[in-house]
Design an enzyme around this catalytic site. Structure first.
Site, mmCIF file in Angstrom:
data_model
loop_
_atom_site.group_PDB
_atom_site.id
_atom_site.type_symbol
_atom_site.label_atom_id
_atom_site.label_comp_id
_atom_site.label_asym_id
_atom_site.label_seq_id
_atom_site.Cartn_x
_atom_site.Cartn_y
_atom_site.Cartn_z
ATOM 1 N N PHE A 51 0.808 -1.216 0.000
ATOM 2 C CA PHE A 51 0.000 0.000 0.000
ATOM 3 C C PHE A 51 0.843 1.269 0.000
ATOM 4 O O PHE A 51 0.371 2.336 -0.403
ATOM 5 C CB PHE A 51 -0.959 -0.002 1.198
ATOM 6 N N LYS A 52 2.096 1.160 0.444
ATOM 7 C CA LYS A 52 2.952 2.349 0.491
ATOM 8 C C LYS A 52 3.126 2.974 -0.897
ATOM 9 O O LYS A 52 3.395 4.170 -1.017
ATOM 10 C CB LYS A 52 4.319 1.991 1.067
ATOM 11 N N ASP A 53 2.983 2.175 -1.952
ATOM 12 C CA ASP A 53 3.117 2.703 -3.314
ATOM 13 C C ASP A 53 2.086 3.793 -3.606
ATOM 14 O O ASP A 53 2.330 4.674 -4.432
ATOM 15 C CB ASP A 53 2.934 1.586 -4.350
ATOM 16 N N MET A 60 3.814 6.835 -2.156
ATOM 17 C CA MET A 60 5.233 7.015 -2.453
ATOM 18 C C MET A 60 5.486 7.338 -3.922
ATOM 19 O O MET A 60 6.383 8.123 -4.254
ATOM 20 C CB MET A 60 6.013 5.775 -2.053
ATOM 21 N N THR A 70 7.905 0.156 3.416
ATOM 22 C CA THR A 70 8.233 1.544 3.077
ATOM 23 C C THR A 70 9.526 1.619 2.276
ATOM 24 O O THR A 70 9.631 2.398 1.328
ATOM 25 C CB THR A 70 8.371 2.396 4.356
#
Length: 494
Positions: A133-135, A138, A166
């Site tokens: 989900f960090k994409d 980011m 992350t």
């Protein structure tokens, strides 16, 4: 929109009310060690929500972020979000027959079935380049950094810590970006083999991996120590991409709006349908974005904080006591990205809980930063906790294995261990009248050992990642010492 520090850093003059969005994008932490927050949360009207139903994800992101961004022209911001949120970038969806979509809902129980008025859904956030989900935030940060640095003629050295996802998300977003270097700290031998390979196999000249002997909290403490050395930070232009960076959290606010709009029909004239969100939580950034969306007026009834065995956050929401654990008491679990005992973004929420009083925050975090704890159970502010909609629960290794099996048997889906934590707690706290949306955090292929233990098989991988662990890896292992990390940065910044 201007920004202030949770710890009340005084600005240089009354004529300068606070930094703008691009300033805090590059700064990360505030000079006093606090976290940046907007001076007030922008409110979203019913009419705006109705208008946003017709928008795709990129244009919805532009509309929401424009409320927080005061120094990037709206047309440029729209170009950046459209460059970021494409089906090509977020095209690793688990349902091959479905056209790629950014952050789709996957219904486990559609609303109205089995006598339940409210449904149960997964919000798919892990279809980006690193399957986490960090994409979602980011990838946008990569474009924002490049845009702002080019406009200012500056460069930045990003120092960050990761508990698993992350790091790879930041590195894939920043690799090859002009004027950007990344120095990523990770806990030595405490991530999955896939997570390590995703990061350490990158050979880009602007990417540096540093494995710290210790746990994630040790790595995060180093990041904060370096950021608090203001002369070093200025000399080497140190920035951050952890969720201590406000831009990350702001970008995550978008998918709460997207999920709400996808889960609800047109609102009636006299009521707006509310939903619940369950969020696997370690560093509190993901669920903090939900808190901000709720403060903006999104009809969220409850925010369900789901922890693993490292249950510092669950303890607080049950008792009012925030008691970070020392390194020796931080458990190594099968949901490793949540093996965190000091939740960096928690300070942002507590700032709101105590009435945005920076003196109180300084007092509370003086104890935390010294290795202690604080107790708000008898404070009047803790009586206000229900106003913010938070509830919490805990999941164990046995729970996540059972949840992974149940989801596979009942729905034919394989979920990762962190999403299983979120779903387990969501089901414990779900009520019949309200739709519950569980935030998916990663694709299961990143945690093959746990999936194999639960199901006796390994999940399929995207073709490009099938031989990931066999690639050459580049990493330096160091002691948990800020001075060692500073010397590493000095050697590699030219």
């Amino acid at each position: 929109m201007r920004y202030l520090s949770t710890r009340g850093h005084p600005w240089s003059s009354p004529a300068f009310p606070g930094p703008a969005f691009s300033d805090i994008l590059l700064a990360g932490l505030a000079p006093d060690g606090g976290l940046y927050v907007p001076e007030s949360y922008p409110l979203v009207s019913r009419a705006e929500l109705d208008e946003w139903r017709a928008l795709n994800y990129a244009d919805l992101a532009s509309a929401i972020l424009a409320k927080f961004v005061d120094d990037i022209p709206p047309a440029d911001l729209a170009l950046l979000t459209r460059r970021t949120y494409t089906a090509q970038v977020y095209g690793n969806g688990r349902v091959a027959a479905r056209a790629p979509e950014v952050a789709p809902l996957s219904w486990l129980i559609p609303p109205g079935r089995f006598g339940q008025e409210g449904g149960l859904a997964l919000l798919e956030l892990s279809n980006g380049p690193t399957l986490a989900f960090k994409d979602m935030a980011m990838q946008l940060l990569g474009h924002l950094f490049e845009y702002v640095l080019a406009r200012r003629g500056e460069e930045i050295n990003i120092l960050a810590a990761t508990s698993g996802d992350t790091g790879s998300s930041a590195e894939y977003a920043m690799r090859g970006k002009h004027r950007v270097r990344v120095f990523m700290l990770s806990p030595h031998e405490r991530m999955s083999a896939f997570q390590r390979a995703q990061m350490y196999s990158l050979q880009d000249a602007n990417i540096f991996n540093i494995a710290v002997r210790g746990v994630f909290d040790d790595a995060q403490d180093i990041v904060k120590a370096v950021a608090n050395d203001l002369s070093f930070k200025a000399r080497y232009k140190i920035g951050a991409v952890n969720s201590i960076n406000w831009a990350r959290v702001a970008a995550q606010v978008v998918y709460y709006f997207k999920a709400y709009l996808a889960a609800t029909g047109e609102p009636s004239a006299d009521a707006v349908q509310a939903v619940d969100f369950a969020v696997p939580s370690g560093n509190f950034g993901n669920v903090c974005a939900g808190h901000i969306a709720r403060m903006m007026g999104l009809p969220i009834r409850r925010l369900v904080v789901a922890t693993n065995e490292n249950d510092v956050l669950d303890e607080f929401f049950r008792t009012g006591i925030y008691r970070p654990r020392p390194t020796g008491e931080t458990c190594q679990t099968s949901s490793p990205s949540m093996d965190i005992s000091k939740a960096s973004n928690f300070e942002r929420f507590v700032f709101d809980l105590v009435g945005r009083n920076p003196a109180t925050i300084r007092q509370l975090w003086e104890a935390v930063d010294a290795g202690g704890s604080f107790d708000l159970s008898s404070s009047p502010c803790f009586e206000r906790l229900p106003e913010f909609g938070f509830v919490s629960g805990r999941s164990t290794h046995a729970d996540r294995l059972a949840t992974i099996r149940q989801v596979y048997e009942n729905y034919g889906l394989i979920i990762d261990p962190h999403t299983a934590d979120g779903l387990k707690v969501a089901c414990d706290l779900r009520t019949a009248e309200t739709t519950m949306i569980v935030l998916e955090t990663a694709l299961p292929t990143k945690f093959e050992e746990t999936i194999s233990e639960a199901l006796g098989c390994t999940p399929p991988r995207p073709p490009a990642l099938r031989d990931l662990e066999s690639l050459p890896q580049r990493v330096e292992v160091v002691d948990a010492d800020p001075q060692v990390v500073k010397r590493f940065i000095e050697r590699h910044v030219t």
